[in-house]
Design a protein around this motif. Structure first.
Motif, short mmCIF file in Angstrom:
data_model
loop_
_atom_site.label_atom_id
_atom_site.label_comp_id
_atom_site.label_asym_id
_atom_site.label_seq_id
_atom_site.Cartn_x
_atom_site.Cartn_y
_atom_site.Cartn_z
N LYS A 29 0.83 -1.20 0.00
CA LYS A 29 0.00 0.00 0.00
C LYS A 29 0.87 1.26 0.00
CE LYS A 29 -4.18 -1.98 2.03
NZ LYS A 29 -5.13 -2.01 3.18
N ASP A 30 1.98 1.22 0.73
CA ASP A 30 2.91 2.34 0.70
C ASP A 30 3.42 2.60 -0.71
OD1 ASP A 30 3.01 3.42 3.24
OD2 ASP A 30 4.52 2.01 3.96
N ARG A 31 3.81 1.53 -1.39
CA ARG A 31 4.35 1.67 -2.74
C ARG A 31 3.31 2.22 -3.71
NH1 ARG A 31 9.27 -0.39 -3.70
NH2 ARG A 31 10.21 -1.82 -2.20
N LEU A 32 2.04 1.94 -3.44
CA LEU A 32 0.97 2.41 -4.32
C LEU A 32 0.36 3.72 -3.85
CD1 LEU A 32 -0.69 -1.08 -4.92
CD2 LEU A 32 0.47 0.31 -6.64
N GLY A 33 0.96 4.32 -2.81
CA GLY A 33 0.53 5.63 -2.36
C GLY A 33 -0.63 5.65 -1.39
N ASP A 34 -1.04 4.49 -0.89
CA ASP A 34 -2.15 4.41 0.06
C ASP A 34 -1.58 4.48 1.48
OD1 ASP A 34 -4.43 3.97 1.52
OD2 ASP A 34 -4.83 1.96 0.73
N ILE A 35 -1.24 5.69 1.89
CA ILE A 35 -0.58 5.88 3.19
C ILE A 35 -1.52 5.53 4.34
CG2 ILE A 35 0.70 7.48 4.64
CD1 ILE A 35 1.98 6.81 1.92
N VAL A 36 -2.78 5.92 4.22
CA VAL A 36 -3.76 5.64 5.28
C VAL A 36 -3.97 4.13 5.42
CG1 VAL A 36 -6.15 5.92 6.01
CG2 VAL A 36 -4.92 7.85 5.02
N GLY A 37 -4.15 3.45 4.28
CA GLY A 37 -4.35 2.00 4.31
C GLY A 37 -3.14 1.27 4.88
N ALA A 38 -1.94 1.76 4.56
CA ALA A 38 -0.73 1.14 5.08
C ALA A 38 -0.67 1.29 6.60
CB ALA A 38 0.50 1.77 4.43
N ALA A 39 -1.04 2.47 7.10
CA ALA A 39 -1.02 2.70 8.55
C ALA A 39 -2.04 1.79 9.24
CB ALA A 39 -1.33 4.17 8.83
N GLN A 40 -3.20 1.61 8.63
CA GLN A 40 -4.22 0.73 9.21
C GLN A 40 -3.72 -0.72 9.29
OE1 GLN A 40 -7.44 1.53 6.51
NE2 GLN A 40 -8.31 3.16 7.81
N ASP A 41 -3.04 -1.17 8.23
CA ASP A 41 -2.52 -2.54 8.23
C ASP A 41 -1.43 -2.71 9.29
OD1 ASP A 41 -4.17 -3.67 6.40
OD2 ASP A 41 -2.77 -3.62 4.72
N ARG A 42 -0.58 -1.71 9.44
CA ARG A 42 0.48 -1.82 10.46
C ARG A 42 -0.11 -1.81 11.86
NH1 ARG A 42 3.47 1.30 6.50
NH2 ARG A 42 5.02 -0.13 5.60
N HIS A 43 -1.17 -1.05 12.05
CA HIS A 43 -1.85 -1.07 13.34
C HIS A 43 -2.43 -2.46 13.61
CE1 HIS A 43 -4.24 0.26 16.76
NE2 HIS A 43 -5.31 -0.28 16.18
#
Length: 326
Positions: A303-317
């Motif tokens: 998600k980070d690589r595709l620019g989905d910063i919010v989605g990446a943060a949710q997955d890491r949480h």
């Protein structure tokens, strides 16, 4: 199949490990790496452990591609109390030839005493007993059971293949190859024999021969998932990603509800820098196994690589929450 010029094969088969319970196997080959292994082994047997470690270090400097020398230095580091050095060397050995993992696990877990208590008469009971004892890391006793089985069932392909697999774990590549060759001679359609021989050949860098055996195992069992997983992993190691993808596609088709195969293909898509396909497979894997924390971390990277910063943060949480629960 001559492997007299293959150091991966020779060094493992020679069994010149710094261990008191192993006896070296005679290798009538003139090779500089084998000569260094013999010198270090002699030092070990003479109680000169520091000298032996220095000799293994010299060997590593000259033959840095050989997992044997890292494994030997790992064993000596452990004997000398250097656990960090032992761990590092063991990891390098395993990365160069994964079969060394089974060997080092056996060295760590083998029972001090091995007693042969006999086995049943029926072939399936012999094989069952051998498997049970193998799981207890009592490989010496298992080999005795296989020897007993060979006396009573000399033409059993299953027994030969089972013993061949154990010999691979023991890094007795010479004996493993002999058993697997004999099994294939007895039954040219026995896929597991080709698959195991392919894994052995993969470990000793005989890539063309390994590829031929992987291909044969697929031809014999075109609907067996394990052959596509093993051949696909082999092709990934060779960076033949497009060919590997064909195998992993087949694997997903065979096991569509198995989260692991989707994660496996996702990892390949990462190597191919196909972030969207990797994201899709990680999402599918998560839908099949939502409690496997690592999958969220992997998907977050996509998600980070595709620019989905919010989605990446949710997955890491989510990853952190599952780790806490675990």
């Amino acid at each position: 199949m001559s492997l007299t010029n293959n150091r991966y094969f020779l060094l493992a088969s020679a069994q010149l490990f710094p261990l008191t319970f192993l006896e070296p196997a005679e290798m009538a080959v003139d090779d500089p790496a084998l000569a260094l292994a013999r010198e270090a082994f002699t030092s070990f047997r003479n109680g000169q452990l520091e000298l032996a470690r220095e000799q293994y270090t010299t060997a590593i400097q000259q033959f840095s591609d050989q997992p044997f020398f890292y494994a030997c230095r790992s064993l000596l580091n452990m004997a000398l109390g250097d656990e960090e050095g032992a761990f590092y060397d063991s990891q390098v050995a395993k990365s160069l030839d994964f079969n060394y993992q089974a060997f080092l696990e056996w060295v760590e877990n083998r029972p001090i005493e091995s007693v042969f208590l006999g086995s049943g008469i029926e072939l399936q009971q012999i094989l069952s007993d051998a498997l049970e004892i193998t799981q207890q890391f009592d490989y010496e006793r298992t080999l005795k059971i296989y020897a007993y089985g060979r006396e009573n069932y000399p033409n059993s392909v299953e027994l030969l293949v089972s013993r061949g697999a154990l010999y691979i774990w023991l890094l007795r590549y010479d004996k493993a190859l002999s058993d697997l060759n004999q099994a294939i001679s007895l039954d040219p359609a026995y896929a597991q024999a080709y698959l195991l021989r392919a894994k052995l050949l993969k470990g000793i860098r005989e890539h063309e021969k390994a590829k031929a055996d992987f291909d044969t195992s697929v031809e014999i069992q075109p609907d067996a998932s394990i052959v596509y997983e093993e051949r696909g992993g082999f092709l990934v190691d060779l960076k033949l990603y497009d060919e590997a993808l064909l195998d992993f596609d087949k694997l997903v088709n065979l096991l569509p509800e198995d989260f692991y195969v989707h994660a496996l293909r996702a990892d390949l898509f990462e190597k191919m820098e196909n972030w969207e396909a990797a994201l899709h497979d990680y999402s599918k894997a998560i839908s099949l196994n939502p409690y496997y924390s690592d999958l969220y971390a992997y998907r977050a990277d996509m998600k980070d690589r595709l620019g989905d910063i919010v989605g990446a943060a949710q997955d890491r949480h989510m990853f952190e929450e599952l780790e806490k629960e675990g």
